[in-house]
Design a protein around this motif. Structure first.
Motif, PDB file in Angstrom:
ATOM      1  N   ASN A  91       0.821  -1.221   0.000  1.00  0.00           N
ATOM      2  CA  ASN A  91       0.000   0.000   0.000  1.00  0.00           C
ATOM      3  C   ASN A  91       0.852   1.268   0.000  1.00  0.00           C
ATOM      4  OD1 ASN A  91      -2.444  -1.462   0.083  1.00  0.00           O
ATOM      5  ND2 ASN A  91      -2.246  -1.712   2.308  1.00  0.00           N
ATOM      6  N   ALA A  92       2.088   1.161   0.539  1.00  0.00           N
ATOM      7  CA  ALA A  92       2.976   2.332   0.602  1.00  0.00           C
ATOM      8  C   ALA A  92       3.692   2.475  -0.731  1.00  0.00           C
ATOM      9  CB  ALA A  92       3.978   2.178   1.739  1.00  0.00           C
ATOM     10  N   SER A  93       3.160   3.288  -1.615  1.00  0.00           N
ATOM     11  CA  SER A  93       3.741   3.503  -2.934  1.00  0.00           C
ATOM     12  C   SER A  93       4.042   4.979  -3.110  1.00  0.00           C
ATOM     13  CB  SER A  93       2.777   3.021  -4.031  1.00  0.00           C
ATOM     14  OG  SER A  93       1.567   3.742  -3.959  1.00  0.00           O
ATOM     15  N   GLY A  94       4.874   5.266  -4.079  1.00  0.00           N
ATOM     16  CA  GLY A  94       5.222   6.655  -4.338  1.00  0.00           C
ATOM     17  C   GLY A  94       6.521   7.050  -3.664  1.00  0.00           C
ATOM     18  N   ASP A  95       6.910   8.299  -3.895  1.00  0.00           N
ATOM     19  CA  ASP A  95       8.157   8.825  -3.332  1.00  0.00           C
ATOM     20  C   ASP A  95       7.923   9.215  -1.874  1.00  0.00           C
ATOM     21  OD1 ASP A  95      10.604   9.864  -2.870  1.00  0.00           O
ATOM     22  OD2 ASP A  95      10.470  11.498  -4.316  1.00  0.00           O
ATOM     23  N   PRO A  96       8.670   8.614  -0.920  1.00  0.00           N
ATOM     24  CA  PRO A  96       8.443   8.965   0.495  1.00  0.00           C
ATOM     25  C   PRO A  96       8.868  10.392   0.842  1.00  0.00           C
ATOM     26  CG  PRO A  96      10.328   7.514   0.291  1.00  0.00           C
ATOM     27  CD  PRO A  96       9.700   7.570  -1.065  1.00  0.00           C
ATOM     28  N   PHE A  97       9.785  10.979   0.075  1.00  0.00           N
ATOM     29  CA  PHE A  97      10.266  12.333   0.359  1.00  0.00           C
ATOM     30  C   PHE A  97       9.318  13.400  -0.171  1.00  0.00           C
ATOM     31  CE2 PHE A  97      14.028   9.655   0.419  1.00  0.00           C
ATOM     32  CZ  PHE A  97      14.587  10.008   1.635  1.00  0.00           C
ATOM     33  N   THR A  99       5.845  12.661   0.255  1.00  0.00           N
ATOM     34  CA  THR A  99       4.586  12.201   0.846  1.00  0.00           C
ATOM     35  C   THR A  99       4.392  12.860   2.203  1.00  0.00           C
ATOM     36  OG1 THR A  99       4.862  10.087  -0.250  1.00  0.00           O
ATOM     37  CG2 THR A  99       3.258  10.172   1.521  1.00  0.00           C
ATOM     38  N   LEU A 100       3.191  13.357   2.454  1.00  0.00           N
ATOM     39  CA  LEU A 100       2.836  14.048   3.698  1.00  0.00           C
ATOM     40  C   LEU A 100       1.872  13.179   4.494  1.00  0.00           C
ATOM     41  CD1 LEU A 100       3.164  16.931   5.093  1.00  0.00           C
ATOM     42  CD2 LEU A 100       0.902  17.388   4.172  1.00  0.00           C
ATOM     43  N   SER A 123       0.362  21.154  -6.362  1.00  0.00           N
ATOM     44  CA  SER A 123      -0.350  20.088  -7.078  1.00  0.00           C
ATOM     45  C   SER A 123      -0.135  18.747  -6.382  1.00  0.00           C
ATOM     46  CB  SER A 123       0.152  20.010  -8.519  1.00  0.00           C
ATOM     47  OG  SER A 123       1.547  19.776  -8.543  1.00  0.00           O
ATOM     48  N   ILE A 124      -1.214  17.986  -6.268  1.00  0.00           N
ATOM     49  CA  ILE A 124      -1.200  16.711  -5.552  1.00  0.00           C
ATOM     50  C   ILE A 124      -1.255  15.580  -6.573  1.00  0.00           C
ATOM     51  CG2 ILE A 124      -2.495  15.235  -3.969  1.00  0.00           C
ATOM     52  CD1 ILE A 124      -3.370  17.794  -2.529  1.00  0.00           C
ATOM     53  N   LYS A 125      -0.425  14.580  -6.353  1.00  0.00           N
ATOM     54  CA  LYS A 125      -0.383  13.423  -7.238  1.00  0.00           C
ATOM     55  C   LYS A 125      -1.347  12.335  -6.797  1.00  0.00           C
ATOM     56  CE  LYS A 125       2.944  10.233  -9.320  1.00  0.00           C
ATOM     57  NZ  LYS A 125       4.361   9.803  -9.356  1.00  0.00           N
ATOM     58  N   LYS A 126      -1.412  12.110  -5.453  1.00  0.00           N
ATOM     59  CA  LYS A 126      -2.231  11.000  -4.958  1.00  0.00           C
ATOM     60  C   LYS A 126      -2.613  11.265  -3.505  1.00  0.00           C
ATOM     61  CE  LYS A 126      -2.113   5.975  -4.315  1.00  0.00           C
ATOM     62  NZ  LYS A 126      -1.247   4.773  -4.355  1.00  0.00           N
ATOM     63  N   VAL A 127      -3.825  10.867  -3.108  1.00  0.00           N
ATOM     64  CA  VAL A 127      -4.313  10.940  -1.729  1.00  0.00           C
ATOM     65  C   VAL A 127      -4.808   9.553  -1.339  1.00  0.00           C
ATOM     66  CG1 VAL A 127      -5.961  11.975  -0.139  1.00  0.00           C
ATOM     67  CG2 VAL A 127      -4.967  13.354  -1.948  1.00  0.00           C
ATOM     68  N   ARG A 128      -4.325   9.053  -0.211  1.00  0.00           N
ATOM     69  CA  ARG A 128      -4.723   7.710   0.228  1.00  0.00           C
ATOM     70  C   ARG A 128      -5.177   7.765   1.685  1.00  0.00           C
ATOM     71  NH1 ARG A 128      -2.596   3.017   2.555  1.00  0.00           N
ATOM     72  NH2 ARG A 128      -0.545   3.989   2.879  1.00  0.00           N
ATOM     73  N   MET A 129      -6.459   7.490   1.898  1.00  0.00           N
ATOM     74  CA  MET A 129      -7.004   7.375   3.258  1.00  0.00           C
ATOM     75  C   MET A 129      -6.815   5.936   3.729  1.00  0.00           C
ATOM     76  SD  MET A 129      -8.595  10.209   4.527  1.00  0.00           S
ATOM     77  CE  MET A 129      -9.959   9.652   5.484  1.00  0.00           C
ATOM     78  N   VAL A 130      -6.529   5.752   5.011  1.00  0.00           N
ATOM     79  CA  VAL A 130      -6.305   4.421   5.584  1.00  0.00           C
ATOM     80  C   VAL A 130      -7.606   3.963   6.231  1.00  0.00           C
ATOM     81  CG1 VAL A 130      -4.914   3.078   7.197  1.00  0.00           C
ATOM     82  CG2 VAL A 130      -3.881   4.981   5.940  1.00  0.00           C
ATOM     83  N   GLU A 144       0.561  12.552  -1.470  1.00  0.00           N
ATOM     84  CA  GLU A 144       1.794  12.633  -2.256  1.00  0.00           C
ATOM     85  C   GLU A 144       1.712  13.826  -3.204  1.00  0.00           C
ATOM     86  OE1 GLU A 144       4.550   9.948  -5.295  1.00  0.00           O
ATOM     87  OE2 GLU A 144       2.648   9.159  -4.521  1.00  0.00           O
ATOM     88  N   PHE A 145       2.712  14.727  -3.079  1.00  0.00           N
ATOM     89  CA  PHE A 145       2.772  15.925  -3.915  1.00  0.00           C
ATOM     90  C   PHE A 145       3.657  15.655  -5.137  1.00  0.00           C
ATOM     91  CE2 PHE A 145       1.476  17.636   0.129  1.00  0.00           C
ATOM     92  CZ  PHE A 145       0.602  18.651  -0.205  1.00  0.00           C
ATOM     93  N   ASP A 146       3.503  16.513  -6.142  1.00  0.00           N
ATOM     94  CA  ASP A 146       4.333  16.397  -7.343  1.00  0.00           C
ATOM     95  C   ASP A 146       5.739  16.923  -7.111  1.00  0.00           C
ATOM     96  OD1 ASP A 146       2.370  15.212  -8.874  1.00  0.00           O
ATOM     97  OD2 ASP A 146       1.518  17.131  -9.539  1.00  0.00           O
ATOM     98  N   HIS A 147       5.876  17.935  -6.240  1.00  0.00           N
ATOM     99  CA  HIS A 147       7.184  18.550  -5.996  1.00  0.00           C
ATOM    100  C   HIS A 147       7.477  18.558  -4.496  1.00  0.00           C
ATOM    101  CE1 HIS A 147       7.222  19.845 -10.174  1.00  0.00           C
ATOM    102  NE2 HIS A 147       6.000  20.336  -9.994  1.00  0.00           N
ATOM    103  N   GLU A 148       8.742  18.515  -4.189  1.00  0.00           N
ATOM    104  CA  GLU A 148       9.162  18.469  -2.777  1.00  0.00           C
ATOM    105  C   GLU A 148       8.956  19.817  -2.086  1.00  0.00           C
ATOM    106  OE1 GLU A 148      13.040  16.947  -0.183  1.00  0.00           O
ATOM    107  OE2 GLU A 148      12.999  16.738  -2.378  1.00  0.00           O
ATOM    108  N   ARG A 149       9.057  20.899  -2.860  1.00  0.00           N
ATOM    109  CA  ARG A 149       8.857  22.218  -2.237  1.00  0.00           C
ATOM    110  C   ARG A 149       7.411  22.391  -1.775  1.00  0.00           C
ATOM    111  NH1 ARG A 149       9.293  23.235  -7.773  1.00  0.00           N
ATOM    112  NH2 ARG A 149       7.421  24.140  -8.724  1.00  0.00           N
TER     113      ARG A 149
END
Length: 302
Positions: A91-97, A99-100, A123-130, A144-149
Motif C-alpha cells: 500500500n505504501a507507494s510513491g516517493d516517500p520524500f 509524501t505528507l 499540485s497533488i499526485k495521490k491521496v490515500r485514506m487508511v 503525495e505531492f508532485d514537488h518536494e517544495r
C-alpha cells in the motif's frame, strides 16, 4: 388485734414465706498439681514443619495479571517488530520524500475533501485514506505531492488546519525515510505532537502545581537570602573585628611611639641637666681659682 373479717388479698400479705431451700454442703475439690512439659516432650512430633501455603492478596493478583498481560503484549510486539518492514508494504507507494502524513482527520472527511484542502500548497499526485478491515476510516491519510517544495510548504503551514470541525496534525512520512522508526502501535511514534487545550480540572491541577512550585522557589529564595544576609553579617563582623584589631594595633603602636618619644625627651633633658651641671662646676672652679689668685696677690703685697 385479730385479722378476721379482712379480705383475702390483704390476709395474703400476712402469710409467712416458705422456708429456704436446703442445699447440700459444698465439697472442696483437690487442687491439681501443675508441672512442666518436660515429661511430654517424647510425645511431640519430630517431623519438619509443613511448607507454607502461598497466599496472594487481591492487589497482588491484579498486579501479577497486569504484568503477565504486559509481558505477553511485549512478546507479541517483538515478533511484529521483527516482521515490520515499511518498504515491503504494497500500500505504501510513491516517493516517500514527497509524501505528507495527515493525522487526526475527521471520520466524515473524504479523500476529495482532503485533496481540495491541501491543493492550496501545490499540485497533488495521490491521496490515500487508511481504512480498517471493516471499511471504516482510521483517522489518518497520506498525500503525495508532485514537488518536494510543495511538501515543505504544506508541512510548515498545514499543521493545525481545521477540516470538518477538527484540527489536523501534519508530519512527513517517517516509516520509509527514518531508519529504525516504528509506528505507535509497535511502541514508537513521533510523540504527543500538538496538544489541545486541557480541561478545567487539568488547568486547575496545573495552576495548583505551578503555585506550589512558585511557593517552593520563593521559600528557597528566602532561605538563600537569609543565608546570604547571615554570611554578609559574618563578613561584616569579621571585617569590623579586623578593623578593631587594626585600630588596637595602631593605638598600641602610637603608645609605643609616645613612650619612645617620652624616653627620648627624658634622655635629652638629662643630657641638658648634665651639661648645665658641668658648666656650673666649671664656672665655680674658675671663680675659686680666681679667688685663690687674688688672695695670693694680696698676700704678696702685704
Amino acid at each position: 388485734m385479730s385479722a378476721q373479717g379482712l379480705p383475702a388479698h390483704i390476709l395474703a400479705l400476712f402469710t409467712p414465706r416458705p422456708p429456704p431451700q436446703h442445699l447440700p454442703p459444698q465439697v472442696t475439690k483437690k487442687n491439681i498439681k501443675l508441672a512442666g512439659c518436660a515429661e511430654y516432650v517424647e510425645f511431640f512430633s519430630s517431623a519438619a514443619n509443613p511448607p507454607k501455603e502461598p497466599w496472594e492478596s487481591p492487589l497482588e493478583r491484579k498486579a501479577r495479571r497486569h504484568a503477565e498481560k504486559l509481558q505477553a503484549h511485549k512478546d507479541s510486539q517483538k515478533e511484529s517488530i521483527t516482521a515490520y518492514d515499511p518498504h515491503k508494504d504494497p500500500n505504501a507507494s510513491g516517493d516517500p520524500f514527497r509524501t505528507l502524513f495527515v493525522g487526526r482527520v475527521s471520520y466524515d472527511t473524504t479523500e476529495k475533501k482532503l485533496k481540495r484542502e491541501f491543493e492550496v500548497f501545490g499540485s497533488i499526485k495521490k491521496v490515500r485514506m487508511v481504512y480498517d478491515q471493516k471499511g471504516k476510516p482510521r483517522g489518518y491519510a497520506f498525500i503525495e505531492f508532485d514537488h518536494e517544495r510543495d511538501l515543505k510548504n504544506a508541512y510548515k503551514q498545514g499543521d493545525g488546519k481545521k477540516i470538518d470541525g477538527r484540527r489536523v496534525m501534519v508530519d512527513v512520512e517517517r516509516g520509509r525515510t527514518v531508519e529504525g522508526w516504528l509506528p505507535r502501535r509497535l511502541g514508537g511514534g513521533r510523540g504527543p505532537g500538538r496538544l489541545g487545550k486541557p480541561s478545567k480540572k487539568k488547568q486547575k491541577k496545573l495552576l495548583a502545581a505551578k503555585e506550589d512550585a512558585t511557593e517552593k522557589e520563593k521559600e528557597i529564595a528566602r532561605k538563600e537570602k537569609k543565608e546570604d544576609k547571615e554570611k554578609e553579617k559574618d563578613k561584616k563582623e569579621e571585617k569590623e573585628g579586623g578593623r578593631k584589631e587594626k585600630e588596637k594595633e595602631k593605638e598600641k603602636e602610637k603608645e609605643k611611639e609616645e613612650k619612645k618619644g617620652k624616653e627620648k625627651d627624658r634622655d635629652r633633658d638629662e643630657k641638658r641637666d648634665k651639661e648645665k651641671d658641668r658648666k656650673r662646676d666649671r664656672s665655680r672652679s674658675r671663680d675659686r681659682s680666681r679667688d685663690r689668685d687674688d688672695r695670693k696677690k694680696k698676700s704678696r703685697r702685704d
